[in-house]
Design an enzyme around this catalytic site. Structure first.
Site, PDB file in Angstrom:
ATOM      1  N   TYR A  78       0.873  -1.333   0.200  1.00 59.35           N
ATOM      2  CA  TYR A  78      -0.037  -0.006  -0.028  1.00 59.35           C
ATOM      3  C   TYR A  78       0.869   1.271   0.129  1.00 59.35           C
ATOM      4  CZ  TYR A  78      -3.112   3.696   1.483  1.00 59.35           C
ATOM      5  OH  TYR A  78      -3.661   4.907   1.688  1.00 59.35           O
ATOM      6  N   GLU A  89      -3.155   7.604  -4.476  1.00 62.14           N
ATOM      7  CA  GLU A  89      -2.891   6.277  -3.700  1.00 62.14           C
ATOM      8  C   GLU A  89      -2.807   5.222  -4.702  1.00 62.14           C
ATOM      9  OE1 GLU A  89      -5.939   5.095  -0.052  1.00 62.14           O
ATOM     10  OE2 GLU A  89      -6.551   4.285  -1.864  1.00 62.14           O
TER      11      GLU A  89
END
Ligand code: GDP
Ligand code: MN
Length: 389
Positions: free
Chosen positions: A108, A196
């Site tokens: 992530y 992101e």
């Protein structure tokens, strides 16, 4: 403003972040042809302004062009409901067909603004993928952070320190550090509020590849990025929001039943709190801002009444630059050209308030006035509970 995954991937790519090769398709036949042209296997991904697609059937890994076609047929022109869309879901108008990757690990990466520290925070976790929200809740210590200096940016050693903490081999660590550096540049240079990559896939040769991409752009900086501003997808914005945008009004849809017309975001927040305290909840709020004219008020009130969830209206205006008489004229004009019998509670204060009250009283439209905020909130809460009964 949000943009689609395939658009964010184009931005990422222009900043040197590796992304899979893919094509956008608007019909099942286009998806089939895209799969053939790309080579198999491919993933077919619904393009909506919301995440959580993987768990909701919006991401399908397929082995043949025919399967790509049927996967696209199952997604296109239907609502996709994910935990981020609300129960009505979002209608899928396009799918992204991409070469599937052989994923060894999902990492992530995310950058957003940390308001408390007044700086961008860069986050990384070795436990990326569809469970990241669970990780954030249960084992937040598995998400590592670095804060970038707003003036200097993210320093190279910070990108390396962050990548180092993910427990990857040397080659992959270097690749991830490069992605972090480039993601920060993309975040800063396109004025994002969020950038992101979840997941950043570590593939078999140790390279890193952005499998998913999310960019939220700061609306206040969009004027600096006309190319990005033009990506706004009207399909993803409600008709009433679009309509409000035309007149420079801010309309926000909520899930209660009191329609709110206010001036200023701060007053909007306070108004919602008061309505909540009085035991009701807002269906929306329409912020007409400081410098609204009569025509804007009229359109604004019209938009607010077009929301079928509205059972009572609360107009809460503190007239400064926006004079109370102008507001009153706009409201009266809006009610003249449409049939409506909803209770309307008005609390007006400020410039030309007497004139404003007189116009409303003489309109014969039966508005209920209140002089204090809490009295007004109680009146409107009473009005919706009567409607319900
Ligand atoms: P989201 O659920 O909306 O965040 O959509 P993502 O693009 O993140 O996809 C969800 C999940 O699908 C990912 O975490 C991966 O596990 C899986 N996935 C997506 N693309 C691929 C791919 O090319 N290969 C493999 N094996 N899995 C993929
Ligand atoms: Mn994702």
């Amino acid at each position: 403003m949000k943009i689609h995954e395939f658009q964010a991937k184009e931005v990422f790519s222009s900043f040197g972040i590796p992304v899979p090769t893919g094509k956008v398709a608007a019909t099942p036949a286009e998806a089939r042809d895209a799969a053939r042209a790309l080579g198999l296997p491919v993933v077919v991904k619904a393009q909506i302004y919301a995440g959580g697609r993987g768990k909701a059937g919006g991401v399908r890994l397929v082995e043949s062009a025919e399967e790509a076609e049927s996967a696209a047929a199952a997604m296109l022109d239907r609502p996709l409901v994910t935990h981020q869309t609300g129960p009505e879901g979002r209608i899928v108008k396009r799918v992204l067909v991409e070469n599937a990757s052989d994923i060894e690990q999902e990492v992530y990466l995310g950058i957003t603004i940390d308001r408390a520290r007044r700086a961008p925070v860069v986050m990384a976790s070795p436990a990326g993928g569809v469970e990241i929200e669970e990780i954030a809740r249960k084992t937040p210590e598995r998400i590592f952070k670095e804060w970038a200096s707003p003036q200097i940016g993210l320093r190279p050693f910070q990108a390396h320190r962050l990548a180092d903490r993910l427990g990857l081999n040397a080659k992959t660590t270097r690749a991830v550090a490069a992605v972090i550096t480039n993601l920060y540049r993309a975040f800063a240079e396109t004025d994002c509020t969020l950038a992101e990559i979840n997941p950043l896939a570590i593939v078999s040769d140790g390279a890193a590849l952005a499998i998913d991409a999310k960019l939220n752009l700061d609306d206040n900086a969009l004027f600096r990025h006309p190319d990005l501003a033009s990506l706004r997808d009207p399909n993803e914005i409600s008709d009433l929001e679009l309509e409000a945008g035309k007149y420079n009004l801010n309309y926000i849809k909520l899930d209660g039943n009191v329609g709110c017309l206010v001036n200023g975001a701060g007053l909007a927040m306070a108004t919602m709190d008061l309505i909540g305290l009085a035991g009701a909840s807002p269906a929306n709020f329409l912020d007409v801002g400081g410098g609204a004219n009569e025509e804007m008020i009229e359109h604004g009130f019209d938009i607010l009444l077009s929301d079928s969830d509205v059972e009572a209206v609360f107009i809460n205006i503190f007239g400064g630059i926006l004079r109370c008489d102008i507001l009153a004229r706009g409201i009266v004009a809006a009610t003249r050209h449409r049939d409506f019998d909803l209770p309307v509670v008005i609390r007006l204060e400020g410039t030309n308030v007497e004139e404003g009250r007189r116009i409303l009283a003489e309109s014969g439209l039966g508005f209920r006035s209140a002089s204090t905020l809490s009295e007004a909130a109680a009146l409107v809460a009473q009005a919706v509970s009567k409607e319900a009964a």
